[in-house]
Design a protein around this motif. Structure first.
Motif, PDB file in Angstrom:
ATOM      1  N   UNK A 131       0.822  -1.202   0.000  1.00  0.00           N
ATOM      2  CA  UNK A 131       0.000   0.000   0.000  1.00  0.00           C
ATOM      3  C   UNK A 131       0.858   1.254   0.000  1.00  0.00           C
ATOM      4  N   UNK A 132       0.316   2.331  -0.520  1.00  0.00           N
ATOM      5  CA  UNK A 132       0.996   3.629  -0.505  1.00  0.00           C
ATOM      6  C   UNK A 132       1.043   4.157   0.923  1.00  0.00           C
ATOM      7  N   UNK A 133       1.888   5.158   1.202  1.00  0.00           N
ATOM      8  CA  UNK A 133       1.938   5.730   2.557  1.00  0.00           C
ATOM      9  C   UNK A 133       0.581   6.233   3.043  1.00  0.00           C
ATOM     10  N   UNK A 134      -0.210   6.826   2.151  1.00  0.00           N
ATOM     11  CA  UNK A 134      -1.525   7.331   2.561  1.00  0.00           C
ATOM     12  C   UNK A 134      -2.440   6.186   2.967  1.00  0.00           C
ATOM     13  N   UNK A 135      -2.470   5.130   2.189  1.00  0.00           N
ATOM     14  CA  UNK A 135      -3.338   4.002   2.511  1.00  0.00           C
ATOM     15  C   UNK A 135      -2.837   3.220   3.718  1.00  0.00           C
ATOM     16  N   UNK A 136      -1.522   3.181   3.909  1.00  0.00           N
ATOM     17  CA  UNK A 136      -1.008   2.540   5.128  1.00  0.00           C
ATOM     18  C   UNK A 136      -1.459   3.318   6.360  1.00  0.00           C
ATOM     19  N   UNK A 137      -1.442   4.648   6.248  1.00  0.00           N
ATOM     20  CA  UNK A 137      -1.929   5.468   7.357  1.00  0.00           C
ATOM     21  C   UNK A 137      -3.406   5.192   7.620  1.00  0.00           C
ATOM     22  N   UNK A 138      -4.185   5.040   6.550  1.00  0.00           N
ATOM     23  CA  UNK A 138      -5.609   4.750   6.705  1.00  0.00           C
ATOM     24  C   UNK A 138      -5.818   3.380   7.351  1.00  0.00           C
ATOM     25  N   UNK A 139      -4.997   2.406   6.981  1.00  0.00           N
ATOM     26  CA  UNK A 139      -5.105   1.069   7.563  1.00  0.00           C
ATOM     27  C   UNK A 139      -4.781   1.110   9.058  1.00  0.00           C
ATOM     28  N   UNK A 140      -3.732   1.864   9.423  1.00  0.00           N
ATOM     29  CA  UNK A 140      -3.393   1.996  10.844  1.00  0.00           C
ATOM     30  C   UNK A 140      -4.513   2.703  11.603  1.00  0.00           C
ATOM     31  N   UNK A 141      -5.118   3.696  10.967  1.00  0.00           N
ATOM     32  CA  UNK A 141      -6.227   4.406  11.605  1.00  0.00           C
ATOM     33  C   UNK A 141      -7.405   3.474  11.842  1.00  0.00           C
ATOM     34  N   UNK A 142      -7.629   2.574  10.903  1.00  0.00           N
ATOM     35  CA  UNK A 142      -8.749   1.642  11.047  1.00  0.00           C
ATOM     36  C   UNK A 142      -8.522   0.718  12.248  1.00  0.00           C
ATOM     37  N   UNK A 143      -7.294   0.281  12.434  1.00  0.00           N
ATOM     38  CA  UNK A 143      -6.984  -0.555  13.603  1.00  0.00           C
ATOM     39  C   UNK A 143      -7.164   0.230  14.893  1.00  0.00           C
ATOM     40  N   UNK A 144      -6.709   1.499  14.879  1.00  0.00           N
ATOM     41  CA  UNK A 144      -6.857   2.331  16.072  1.00  0.00           C
ATOM     42  C   UNK A 144      -8.326   2.586  16.377  1.00  0.00           C
ATOM     43  N   UNK A 145      -9.132   2.791  15.331  1.00  0.00           N
ATOM     44  CA  UNK A 145     -10.549   3.076  15.528  1.00  0.00           C
ATOM     45  C   UNK A 145     -11.259   1.924  16.233  1.00  0.00           C
ATOM     46  N   UNK A 146     -10.847   0.710  15.927  1.00  0.00           N
ATOM     47  CA  UNK A 146     -11.466  -0.453  16.571  1.00  0.00           C
ATOM     48  C   UNK A 146     -11.209  -0.444  18.077  1.00  0.00           C
ATOM     49  N   UNK A 147     -10.037   0.015  18.484  1.00  0.00           N
ATOM     50  CA  UNK A 147      -9.734   0.117  19.914  1.00  0.00           C
ATOM     51  C   UNK A 147     -10.489   1.278  20.567  1.00  0.00           C
ATOM     52  N   UNK A 148     -10.540   2.411  19.856  1.00  0.00           N
ATOM     53  CA  UNK A 148     -11.193   3.592  20.420  1.00  0.00           C
ATOM     54  C   UNK A 148     -12.683   3.370  20.643  1.00  0.00           C
ATOM     55  N   UNK A 149     -13.312   2.589  19.778  1.00  0.00           N
ATOM     56  CA  UNK A 149     -14.760   2.447  19.788  1.00  0.00           C
ATOM     57  C   UNK A 149     -15.294   1.889  21.106  1.00  0.00           C
ATOM     58  N   UNK A 150     -14.477   1.124  21.818  1.00  0.00           N
ATOM     59  CA  UNK A 150     -14.961   0.469  23.041  1.00  0.00           C
ATOM     60  C   UNK A 150     -14.407   1.115  24.311  1.00  0.00           C
ATOM     61  N   UNK A 151     -13.687   2.223  24.171  1.00  0.00           N
ATOM     62  CA  UNK A 151     -13.099   2.854  25.346  1.00  0.00           C
ATOM     63  C   UNK A 151     -14.149   3.591  26.163  1.00  0.00           C
ATOM     64  N   UNK A 152     -14.037   3.568  27.487  1.00  0.00           N
ATOM     65  CA  UNK A 152     -14.947   4.365  28.322  1.00  0.00           C
ATOM     66  C   UNK A 152     -14.597   5.842  28.224  1.00  0.00           C
ATOM     67  N   UNK A 153     -15.513   6.666  28.636  1.00  0.00           N
ATOM     68  CA  UNK A 153     -15.289   8.117  28.577  1.00  0.00           C
ATOM     69  C   UNK A 153     -14.037   8.524  29.341  1.00  0.00           C
ATOM     70  N   UNK A 154     -13.805   7.945  30.486  1.00  0.00           N
ATOM     71  CA  UNK A 154     -12.678   8.363  31.319  1.00  0.00           C
ATOM     72  C   UNK A 154     -11.353   8.218  30.585  1.00  0.00           C
TER      73      UNK A 154
END
Length: 430
Positions: A12-35
């Motif tokens: 993947x290009x650098x832009x798409x690699x960044x998007x792929x990393x963001x997608x992995x991060x988003x999966x973690x963020x989605x279940x985090x509590x407010x605190x």
């Protein structure tokens, strides 16, 4: 014999690699509590203040380059970060911390006749891409709002602010990572060329939504070229209509505020329409007040005649004036024969952002609000109030002029979607 394990993403290009990393991060963020999210944002605010010197020095490289390129004072001012402005940005992040977390909110719920329990819950959008022009404060505003709503964010600012954005994102990422969240929750899209922005626009399936913030040209380019769904934050060709039943002192104060209080923003008025019944009294007063505030009027024949009688120059208005978002001390002006004629003019030329009526007639106000098709309609108030903070939302990611998903100032709830959770007890459908 050793072998190298590869994945489908290695090429993947650098832009798409960044998007792929963001997608992995988003999966973690989605279940985090407010605190957890709030602790990370507090760390971001502290980091901005601690690293103010680093940020301001990086910004100086951008502003020096802008001046050398002949940028206007207004453009340079928007680009500039001072220690005071960095502290204000940090304070804005702390304000976001204080906002309610929309994730997990039950939008609606019920128990169906068959016993199934139905709930519609707010959930993060996922990966949000922001494409914006030379205002580095947007970098932190967008990052903090997206994080609070549980989204990963890909930031594509203009090349004119690249050094500033790099320093800001570095501080934000370090703080987020130090607070235990994935650093890739916030990323600056690699590259300064137009191609990197276009690649982000085509990252459908990896980026969930794009939000453009900037002038008409940028917004049009993103809307027309993107294959990723776009929330259009539109331009602001805003109108003030002075009705035949208006209190003219009130109308004058609202008009001058809407146009001249801060003309370079999207919720500033760009056209005034005046009912013919009050034009004879109102136009001379309006011309004097507007001229005194530094406003240049582009008017129809009635405004030109009023200007000539008062010794004030009024430029002849053209069709281009009716459709223009000036973002300057210029104002288009016309006299109309009725409220319906004002509405017709607005529906023809407005960008759908904000319109205002000044009137003491409640029936006229009701008809105006019902027939004007814009994201915000003001009654006896300045167009300048269309703003997330002014609406009590605490902050905004932009002002949407479209009709799907979000319309008007976009706060935290607009950075979420919903999903249905259905709970049964062995239910099967007949």
């Amino acid at each position: 014999m050793s072998s190298v394990t590869t994945t489908p993403f290695d090429d993947l290009s650098p832009v798409l690699r960044a998007a792929y990393r963001a997608r992995s991060a988003a999966a973690e963020l989605a279940v985090l509590p407010r605190a957890a999210k709030d602790d990370a944002l507090l760390a971001v605010a502290d980091a901005l203040e601690v690293r103010t010197r680093e940020i301001v020095e990086a910004n100086a490289a951008d502003t020096d380059r802008a001046r050398a390129a002949g940028a206007s004072d207004t453009v340079v001012d928007r680009l500039t970060l001072t220690p005071e402005r960095v502290r204000a940005i940090a304070s804005d992040v702390r304000d976001v911390v204080a906002l309610p977390d929309p994730v997990g909110e039950v939008v609606r719920g019920s128990t169906l006749p068959n016993g199934l329990e139905l709930r519609q819950l707010r959930v993060p959008l996922g990966v949000v891409g922001i494409i914006y022009e030379g205002r580095p404060n947007v970098t932190v505003d967008a990052a903090s709002l997206c994080l609070k709503a549980g989204n990963a964010v890909l930031l594509r600012g203009s090349s004119s602010a690249y050094a500033s954005n790099t320093a800001l994102v570095r501080a934000v990422r370090d703080a987020v990572h130090g607070a235990g969240l994935p650093a890739d929750s916030v990323q600056l899209v690699p590259g300064e060329t137009r191609e990197s922005a276009q690649e982000l626009m085509r990252a459908r399936g990896m980026v969930d939504v794009l939000i453009p913030r900037g002038g008409a040209g940028l917004i049009r380019a993103v809307v027309e070229q993107s294959t990723v769904p776009v929330i259009e934050t539109g331009t602001g060709n805003c109108h003030v209509y002075v009705d035949e039943h208006a209190d003219l002192d009130t109308a004058l104060a609202i008009l001058v505020n809407a146009k001249a209080q801060r003309p370079g923003v999207c919720n500033a008025a760009e056209t005034v329409l005046v009912h013919r019944a009050v034009a004879g009294e109102f136009l001379p007063r309006a011309l004097a007040a507007l001229t005194g505030a530094g406003v240049r009027v582009h008017g129809d024949e009635a405004w030109q005649k009023a200007g000539a009688a008062a010794g004030i120059e009024v430029e002849p208005a053209t069709a281009e004036d009716w459709e223009t978002e000036y973002l300057s001390y210029d104002l288009a002006a016309a006299v109309v024969d009725s409220l319906d004629a004002a509405v017709q003019h607005i529906r023809l030329w407005s960008s759908g952002h904000t319109e205002a009526i000044v009137t003491r007639d409640t029936a006229a106000a009701r008809r105006f609000t019902a027939t004007v098709d814009s994201a915000a309609v003001m009654v006896n108030a300045s167009t300048r109030f269309t703003d997330g903070s002014q609406f009590g939302f605490g902050a905004e990611i932009g002002i949407s002029t479209q009709k799907l998903h979000a319309r008007g100032p976009m706060g935290l709830p607009e950075l979420t979607s919903t999903k249905y959770v259905v709970t049964g007890d062995g239910h099967v459908r007949d």
